[in-house]
Design a protein around this motif. Structure first.
Motif, PDB file in Angstrom:
ATOM      1  N   LEU A  66       5.433   6.440   1.683  1.00  0.00           N
ATOM      2  CA  LEU A  66       5.694   5.121   2.267  1.00  0.00           C
ATOM      3  C   LEU A  66       5.047   4.042   1.404  1.00  0.00           C
ATOM      4  CD1 LEU A  66       6.884   4.123   5.086  1.00  0.00           C
ATOM      5  CD2 LEU A  66       4.518   4.003   5.835  1.00  0.00           C
ATOM      6  N   LYS A  67       5.811   2.976   1.155  1.00  0.00           N
ATOM      7  CA  LYS A  67       5.206   1.837   0.452  1.00  0.00           C
ATOM      8  C   LYS A  67       5.515   0.571   1.240  1.00  0.00           C
ATOM      9  CE  LYS A  67       4.960  -0.726  -3.791  1.00  0.00           C
ATOM     10  NZ  LYS A  67       5.638  -1.234  -4.932  1.00  0.00           N
ATOM     11  N   ASP A  68       4.478  -0.058   1.741  1.00  0.00           N
ATOM     12  CA  ASP A  68       4.641  -1.311   2.490  1.00  0.00           C
ATOM     13  C   ASP A  68       5.791  -1.232   3.495  1.00  0.00           C
ATOM     14  OD1 ASP A  68       2.583  -2.216   0.928  1.00  0.00           O
ATOM     15  OD2 ASP A  68       3.946  -3.048  -0.581  1.00  0.00           O
ATOM     16  N   ARG A  69       5.748  -0.265   4.322  1.00  0.00           N
ATOM     17  CA  ARG A  69       6.726  -0.038   5.398  1.00  0.00           C
ATOM     18  C   ARG A  69       8.121   0.306   4.893  1.00  0.00           C
ATOM     19  NH1 ARG A  69       4.513  -0.888  10.133  1.00  0.00           N
ATOM     20  NH2 ARG A  69       6.444  -1.152  11.295  1.00  0.00           N
ATOM     21  N   ALA A  84       2.557   9.827  10.358  1.00  0.00           N
ATOM     22  CA  ALA A  84       1.259  10.055   9.703  1.00  0.00           C
ATOM     23  C   ALA A  84       1.069   9.069   8.555  1.00  0.00           C
ATOM     24  CB  ALA A  84       1.180  11.495   9.201  1.00  0.00           C
ATOM     25  N   ALA A  85       2.140   8.807   7.808  1.00  0.00           N
ATOM     26  CA  ALA A  85       2.035   7.858   6.687  1.00  0.00           C
ATOM     27  C   ALA A  85       1.751   6.443   7.212  1.00  0.00           C
ATOM     28  CB  ALA A  85       3.327   7.881   5.871  1.00  0.00           C
ATOM     29  N   ILE A  86       2.339   6.120   8.363  1.00  0.00           N
ATOM     30  CA  ILE A  86       2.098   4.781   8.944  1.00  0.00           C
ATOM     31  C   ILE A  86       0.640   4.654   9.395  1.00  0.00           C
ATOM     32  CG2 ILE A  86       2.720   3.212  10.836  1.00  0.00           C
ATOM     33  CD1 ILE A  86       5.521   4.626  10.769  1.00  0.00           C
ATOM     34  N   VAL A  87       0.156   5.694  10.071  1.00  0.00           N
ATOM     35  CA  VAL A  87      -1.245   5.649  10.522  1.00  0.00           C
ATOM     36  C   VAL A  87      -2.175   5.533   9.307  1.00  0.00           C
ATOM     37  CG1 VAL A  87      -3.073   6.898  11.750  1.00  0.00           C
ATOM     38  CG2 VAL A  87      -0.746   6.930  12.638  1.00  0.00           C
ATOM     39  N   ALA A  88      -1.825   6.243   8.238  1.00  0.00           N
ATOM     40  CA  ALA A  88      -2.640   6.163   7.009  1.00  0.00           C
ATOM     41  C   ALA A  88      -2.695   4.719   6.516  1.00  0.00           C
ATOM     42  CB  ALA A  88      -2.056   7.083   5.936  1.00  0.00           C
ATOM     43  N   ALA A  89      -1.569   4.046   6.585  1.00  0.00           N
ATOM     44  CA  ALA A  89      -1.531   2.649   6.119  1.00  0.00           C
ATOM     45  C   ALA A  89      -2.325   1.750   7.061  1.00  0.00           C
ATOM     46  CB  ALA A  89      -0.083   2.181   6.026  1.00  0.00           C
ATOM     47  N   GLU A  90      -2.209   2.018   8.357  1.00  0.00           N
ATOM     48  CA  GLU A  90      -2.913   1.168   9.334  1.00  0.00           C
ATOM     49  C   GLU A  90      -4.424   1.320   9.255  1.00  0.00           C
ATOM     50  OE1 GLU A  90       0.466   0.963  12.875  1.00  0.00           O
ATOM     51  OE2 GLU A  90      -1.251   2.275  13.117  1.00  0.00           O
ATOM     52  N   ARG A  91      -4.850   2.539   8.969  1.00  0.00           N
ATOM     53  CA  ARG A  91      -6.307   2.786   9.003  1.00  0.00           C
ATOM     54  C   ARG A  91      -6.982   2.547   7.653  1.00  0.00           C
ATOM     55  NH1 ARG A  91      -7.008   8.323  12.302  1.00  0.00           N
ATOM     56  NH2 ARG A  91      -5.942   7.752  14.234  1.00  0.00           N
ATOM     57  N   ASN A  92      -6.222   2.272   6.628  1.00  0.00           N
ATOM     58  CA  ASN A  92      -6.863   2.123   5.309  1.00  0.00           C
ATOM     59  C   ASN A  92      -6.625   0.727   4.731  1.00  0.00           C
ATOM     60  OD1 ASN A  92      -8.056   4.845   4.418  1.00  0.00           O
ATOM     61  ND2 ASN A  92      -6.163   5.353   5.469  1.00  0.00           N
ATOM     62  N   MET A  95       0.842  -1.205   0.000  1.00  0.00           N
ATOM     63  CA  MET A  95       0.000   0.000   0.000  1.00  0.00           C
ATOM     64  C   MET A  95       0.877   1.255   0.000  1.00  0.00           C
ATOM     65  SD  MET A  95      -2.925   1.074   2.665  1.00  0.00           S
ATOM     66  CE  MET A  95      -4.133   2.226   2.045  1.00  0.00           C
ATOM     67  N   ILE A  96       0.473   2.239  -0.775  1.00  0.00           N
ATOM     68  CA  ILE A  96       1.251   3.482  -0.841  1.00  0.00           C
ATOM     69  C   ILE A  96       0.505   4.589  -0.091  1.00  0.00           C
ATOM     70  CG2 ILE A  96       2.193   5.264  -2.370  1.00  0.00           C
ATOM     71  CD1 ILE A  96       2.407   2.985  -4.507  1.00  0.00           C
ATOM     72  N   THR A  97       1.178   5.118   0.897  1.00  0.00           N
ATOM     73  CA  THR A  97       0.559   6.211   1.656  1.00  0.00           C
ATOM     74  C   THR A  97       1.545   7.376   1.761  1.00  0.00           C
ATOM     75  OG1 THR A  97       1.363   5.338   3.751  1.00  0.00           O
ATOM     76  CG2 THR A  97      -0.838   4.651   3.088  1.00  0.00           C
ATOM     77  N   VAL A  98       0.972   8.537   2.071  1.00  0.00           N
ATOM     78  CA  VAL A  98       1.797   9.730   2.229  1.00  0.00           C
ATOM     79  C   VAL A  98       1.460  10.379   3.572  1.00  0.00           C
ATOM     80  CG1 VAL A  98       2.260  12.063   1.349  1.00  0.00           C
ATOM     81  CG2 VAL A  98       2.015  10.166  -0.242  1.00  0.00           C
ATOM     82  N   GLY A  99       2.495  10.835   4.257  1.00  0.00           N
ATOM     83  CA  GLY A  99       2.290  11.608   5.486  1.00  0.00           C
ATOM     84  C   GLY A  99       2.786  13.022   5.257  1.00  0.00           C
ATOM     85  N   ILE A 100       1.958  13.987   5.643  1.00  0.00           N
ATOM     86  CA  ILE A 100       2.369  15.395   5.515  1.00  0.00           C
ATOM     87  C   ILE A 100       2.406  16.002   6.909  1.00  0.00           C
ATOM     88  CG2 ILE A 100       1.832  17.652   4.499  1.00  0.00           C
ATOM     89  CD1 ILE A 100       0.161  16.261   2.386  1.00  0.00           C
ATOM     90  N   ASP A 101       3.535  16.532   7.273  1.00  0.00           N
ATOM     91  CA  ASP A 101       3.654  17.195   8.577  1.00  0.00           C
ATOM     92  C   ASP A 101       3.610  18.704   8.346  1.00  0.00           C
ATOM     93  OD1 ASP A 101       4.317  18.240  11.010  1.00  0.00           O
ATOM     94  OD2 ASP A 101       6.134  17.057  11.299  1.00  0.00           O
ATOM     95  N   MET A 102       2.480  19.304   8.678  1.00  0.00           N
ATOM     96  CA  MET A 102       2.290  20.749   8.468  1.00  0.00           C
ATOM     97  C   MET A 102       2.814  21.503   9.691  1.00  0.00           C
ATOM     98  SD  MET A 102       0.583  21.196   5.511  1.00  0.00           S
ATOM     99  CE  MET A 102      -0.290  22.741   5.603  1.00  0.00           C
ATOM    100  N   GLY A 103       4.115  21.568   9.825  1.00  0.00           N
ATOM    101  CA  GLY A 103       4.715  22.251  10.969  1.00  0.00           C
ATOM    102  C   GLY A 103       4.542  23.756  10.873  1.00  0.00           C
TER     103      GLY A 103
END
Ligand code: SF4
Lengths: 433, 256
Positions: free
Chosen positions: B18-21, B248-256, B1-9
């Motif tokens: 992220l792709k499959d960890r 954030a990308a990991i959580v995206a993968a876990e929740r989807n 699974m391909i996910t993206v995490g964006i940190d809006m600092g």
């Protein structure tokens, strides 16, 4: 996502009317030759009740909270107080109250109604000074009872008598100050009302052990307030019995305060009155604050039952005791009030942690939210010790900064962000519709 | 699974693909006055660097102060959860993560699954956050990049008593007037920030291993002060400023 039915409280209208009547009665007292006095919500208000049936008081803390709820007026009051050189870190109820007095504006319309005297007890550093200043500013007499006799579990005859003797002096002072003859039967009636209202409030709090909870804390604030206004009055004692009966009905019929209840929390200390929306925000996650040591124990009186649980304190009347004399009434009143849960931590934060953990267990809570209330030195005294004790017991706990009476010290965005984090730690996500 | 995490600092926007960890790409942009545009640019660049098209991305989660307004996102996760997830992914032995960004400092106690057990956040005061270091570097007239190194040249402890950033600045000015060497002042500043952060960390307890993430982790002076104060080694993971976006990308993968 609703799992439970819900409906508004039937006695809500009455609660509102009772509160407004209280402030109006105080305002109008002089029209019919009545007496007006001011002091704190912790004051032994059953004592001035012996001066007659036309004696009305205004308690400073709920009055300060009412002002805080009205943000523009509160800012005006706080600025008026600061303009006189008072520090911004003093009790924010007191600053609101003083501001109203300086501006000569009553939060319920008209001028600030000048009291005939101040009558107070002294539990935190602000208490005595608050009304000393009112008395000086308004040039009225002032009496204060010192209650610093230590925690209830160390109460002995000497300590009790230290308070009781001051109560006797207070009565002499009240007679001299008002020129009225004191009526012991009115005192006894007021003491009995107070025992009843404060014990029934504990019963009300106990009903929130039910799942779903029949009452959320935001609503409790509008109901416990009557005890902080006039705990000695028959009207309040009767109203609490009516409320208790309605809540029993709600529990029996699974009528929830929050139809999607899935997480039960408790808070601590006075809330930021200008931002009660914090509680509504929790609801979006299915989280409900079912109360706190503050809402349960500021007015409610409790005792440990033989099975180790916490329950309403048994009144002397329930034990079959009949109050017949002034001294007996005063002894009972002093003993009863010194047992109040919400001031035990003035002596040791551990006492508070234990009570909080008892609530967590008995009310089956999932977490605790502590309001680091910069507006109240008294109730936030030792709060980080409480946090530590709660965390060490394995109970999820979060803190947020705020001020019960000064909205300028509340950072809404950050607090909501912190709640988001806490909700995530509890595995709760915002629910859509 | 391909996910993206964006940190809006508050200062920088970081993106992790992220792709499959496995981390495929990272990119970063200054938030500036138009953070949404900056996020858009960072997002596009990261996806491109990963050799992907936007259509291939299956879920995007945001974190950070501006997370609710991040572009392309399906959902968001708080900085606290993102830091815990991200650090345990990159450094599985870590149980306490300290995340210090420009405006906020956080201490998070986490489980081996990267779940948050407890957390504390600095209260309303910049003296426990990255912008404080910047203000102090400015007061000393030293470039920020050198400020941390300078601190390492000192072995002298000078206590700073000021509790807030504004008063600390005047204390620094007094030290300058007293002709205190800049390296000693720099160390005093870092020790002062570290002591504030440490008292926050102690609220959640210090469970080894301890890691520092966020922009301030690039300041060796602060890392040194923190380690001394905590009396334990502080791990600074590779790509420490991307830990939130990674989480954030990991959580995206876990929740989807
Ligand atoms: S206990 Fe709190 S609210 Fe009451 S007088 Fe003291 S500071 Fe004010």
């Amino acid at each position: 996502m609703a799992e439970y039915k819900t409906e508004p409280l039937k006695c809500w209208k009455k609660a509102k009317e009772l509160r407004l009547k209280y402030y109006k009665d105080y305002q109008d007292a002089h029209k019919t030759g009545g007496i007006r006095w001011t002091g704190g919500a912790w004051a032994f208000d059953a004592i001035p009740a012996g001066l007659g049936r036309d004696v009305y008081n205004i308690t400073g803390e709920p009055y300060g909270a009412s002002i805080a709820f009205n943000k523009p007026f509160s800012t005006e009051c706080l600025e008026a107080t600061e303009a006189r050189g008072w520090a911004r870190d003093l009790c924010s109820y007191m600053r609101n109250y003083w501001g109203s007095m300086y501006l000569d504006k009553y939060a319920f319309g008209g001028e600030y109604p000048k009291p005939d005297f101040c009558y107070q007890d002294h539990i935190c550093c602000s208490h005595a000074k608050w009304y000393q200043h009112v008395a000086e500013y308004k040039n009225i007499p002032y009496f204060c009872i010192d209650v610093s006799v230590g925690p209830y579990n160390e109460l002995d005859e000497n300590r009790l008598m230290y308070v009781v003797n001051q109560m006797h002096e207070a009565i002499e002072w009240l007679e001299k100050t008002t020129g009225r003859t004191y009526q012991d039967e009115l005192l006894i009636e007021a003491v009995e009302n107070e025992l009843r209202s404060t014990s029934v409030w504990a019963e009300i709090s106990c009903l929130n052990m039910a799942k779903p909870a029949p009452l959320d804390e935001k609503s409790m604030y509008s109901l416990y307030v009557h005890g902080t206004l006039s705990k000695h009055s028959k009207e309040v004692a009767d109203f609490y019995e009516e409320l208790r009966d309605e809540l029993k009905y709600r529990v029996d019929n699974q009528i929830a305060a929050l139809p999607n209840e899935r997480c039960r929390l408790m808070s601590d200390t006075q809330p930021p009155w200008g931002f009660l929306k914090v509680f509504r925000y929790l609801e979006k996650f299915g989280a409900i604050s079912i109360g706190s040591l503050y809402t349960f124990g500021l007015i409610g009186l409790w005792e440990t039952k033989p099975d180790g649980t916490w329950g309403p304190k048994t009144t002397p009347m329930q034990k079959g005791e009949k109050i017949t004399t002034r001294d007996q009434a005063l002894r009972i009143l002093a003993d009863w009030n010194l047992a109040k849960p919400e001031w035990q931590h003035f002596y040791d934060p551990d006492l508070k942690t234990k009570m909080m953990l008892q609530i967590v267990k008995q009310w089956k809570l999932d977490g605790v939210m502590l309001h680091l209330n910069r507006g109240c030195e008294g109730l936030s005294c030792g709060i980080m010790e409480n946090r530590l004790g709660i965390a060490e017991a394995g109970v999820p706990v979060m803190t947020f900064e705020g001020n019960m009476g000064d909205e300028r010290e509340f950072d809404e965005k950050r607090v909501m962000g912190r709640i988001d984090s806490f909700m995530e730690t509890l595995d709760l996500q915002m629910q859509t519709a | 699974m391909i996910t993206v995490g964006i940190d809006m600092g508050a200062k920088n926007i970081k993106v992790v693909v992220l792709k499959d960890r496995e981390v495929l790409a990272r990119s970063q942009e200054m938030a500036g006055f138009e953070p949404l545009e900056a996020a858009e640019r960072a997002y596009k660049r990261a996806v491109e660097k990963a050799g992907l098209t936007e259509e291939q991305v299956e879920a995007v989660y945001a974190t950070g102060a501006g997370r609710k307004s991040a572009p392309h996102t399906n959902d968001s996760v708080t900085e606290v959860s993102a830091a815990a997830k991200g650090i345990v992914f990159s450094n599985p032995s870590v149980r306490t993560v300290i995340d210090i960004g420009a405006e906020e400092g956080r201490a998070v106690k986490c489980t081996e699954q990267g779940k948050v057990e407890d957390f504390a956040i600095n209260e309303k005061c910049a003296a426990g956050a990255g912008s404080f270091t910047e203000a102090m570097a400015r007061a000393l007239d030293v470039p920020l990049a050198e400020f941390g190194q300078l601190s390492l040249q000192s072995s002298k402890s000078i206590p700073m008593n000021a509790q807030c950033a504004v008063f600390a600045e005047s204390e620094v000015v007094s030290l300058v007037h007293a002709k205190t060497p800049k390296e000693d002042i720099s160390r005093a500043v870092h020790d002062a920030i570290a002591s504030r952060i440490i008292s926050m960390i102690r609220r959640v307890g210090i469970n080894n291993d301890v890691a520092l993430v966020g922009g301030v982790s690039y300041n060796p002076g602060f890392v040194d002060s923190l380690g001394r104060g905590l009396e334990t080694a502080v791990i600074v993971p590779d790509n420490a400023e991307y830990v939130g976006a990674l989480g954030a990308a990991i959580v995206a993968a876990e929740r989807n």
